[in-house]
Write a protein that holds these residues in place. Structure first.
Motif, PDB file in Angstrom:
ATOM      1  N   MET A 129      34.973  40.479  36.899  1.00 34.11           N
ATOM      2  CA  MET A 129      35.835  39.351  37.255  1.00 34.11           C
ATOM      3  C   MET A 129      36.624  38.829  36.063  1.00 34.11           C
ATOM      4  O   MET A 129      36.112  38.726  34.951  1.00 34.11           O
ATOM      5  CB  MET A 129      34.993  38.220  37.815  1.00 34.11           C
ATOM      6  N   LEU A 176      38.306  38.661  41.057  1.00 38.37           N
ATOM      7  CA  LEU A 176      37.933  40.055  41.249  1.00 38.37           C
ATOM      8  C   LEU A 176      39.161  40.896  41.581  1.00 38.37           C
ATOM      9  O   LEU A 176      40.022  40.461  42.336  1.00 38.37           O
ATOM     10  CB  LEU A 176      36.917  40.122  42.397  1.00 38.37           C
ATOM     11  N   THR A 187      46.237  33.966  41.594  1.00 39.33           N
ATOM     12  CA  THR A 187      45.506  34.426  42.771  1.00 39.33           C
ATOM     13  C   THR A 187      46.408  34.457  44.002  1.00 39.33           C
ATOM     14  O   THR A 187      47.441  33.804  44.051  1.00 39.33           O
ATOM     15  CB  THR A 187      44.316  33.507  43.052  1.00 39.33           C
ATOM     16  N   ASN A 220      42.033  38.162  43.378  1.00 38.23           N
ATOM     17  CA  ASN A 220      41.561  37.304  44.463  1.00 38.23           C
ATOM     18  C   ASN A 220      40.950  36.015  43.907  1.00 38.23           C
ATOM     19  O   ASN A 220      40.920  35.778  42.708  1.00 38.23           O
ATOM     20  CB  ASN A 220      40.591  38.062  45.363  1.00 38.23           C
ATOM     21  N   ARG A 221      40.460  35.193  44.778  1.00 36.51           N
ATOM     22  CA  ARG A 221      40.014  33.856  44.410  1.00 36.51           C
ATOM     23  C   ARG A 221      38.890  33.871  43.364  1.00 36.51           C
ATOM     24  O   ARG A 221      38.712  32.939  42.616  1.00 36.51           O
ATOM     25  CB  ARG A 221      39.538  33.142  45.690  1.00 36.51           C
ATOM     26  N   ASN A 222      38.109  34.928  43.364  1.00 33.50           N
ATOM     27  CA  ASN A 222      37.004  35.033  42.425  1.00 33.50           C
ATOM     28  C   ASN A 222      37.426  35.637  41.099  1.00 33.50           C
ATOM     29  O   ASN A 222      36.634  35.712  40.176  1.00 33.50           O
ATOM     30  CB  ASN A 222      35.888  35.902  43.017  1.00 33.50           C
TER      31      ASN A 222
END
Length: 110
Positions: free
Chosen positions: A97, A69, A28, A65-67
DNA sequence: CGGGTGACTTTAC
DNA sequence: CGTAAAGCCACCC
């Protein structure tokens, strides 16, 4: 400490780390930023990647990204490429995701 | 030097 | 789930 990061070094480090992401793994922006010591500026990692995309050796599709996604897919030549590549590497998706529980890779701090 | 933008993250409503 | 705001810092004009 001796860890001063020049902006040029910052780009170099991002390239280095991203290029070291193993097959079938993802990382990430925040993790990279944290590894570089700038943890509050994950967006800068994205910015570095934006410059990095000129360098074809960089698997930027493995950075999410952090999710989990694929926020970066909009910047690819085709937004489907990122998903396709990751799936080919055996990465499991949950809806849009990435399953970070299984495929998250922690970058090295250097 | 100031303002806008951005492949982020978190908190808040 | 949606938008908004703030924090963060490099780049461009």
């Amino acid at each position: 400490m001796t860890n001063q990061i020049s902006k040029e070094d910052f780009f170099q480090r991002v390239y280095k780390i991203v290029s070291q992401i193993p097959y079938g793994k993802v990382t990430t922006y925040g993790a990279i930023a944290n590894a570089l010591g700038i943890k509050s500026s994950a967006i800068m990692v994205g910015w570095a990647l934006n410059a990095a995309k000129n360098r074809s050796d960089l698997p930027c599709h493995r950075v999410v990204n952090r999710n989990g996604l694929l926020t970066g897919k909009k910047h690819f030549p085709t937004p489907t490429i990122m998903r396709e590549l990751l799936e080919q590497e055996g990465i499991n998706f949950i809806d849009e995701m990435v399953d970070l529980k299984r495929h998250f890779w922690k970058p090295e701090i250097r």
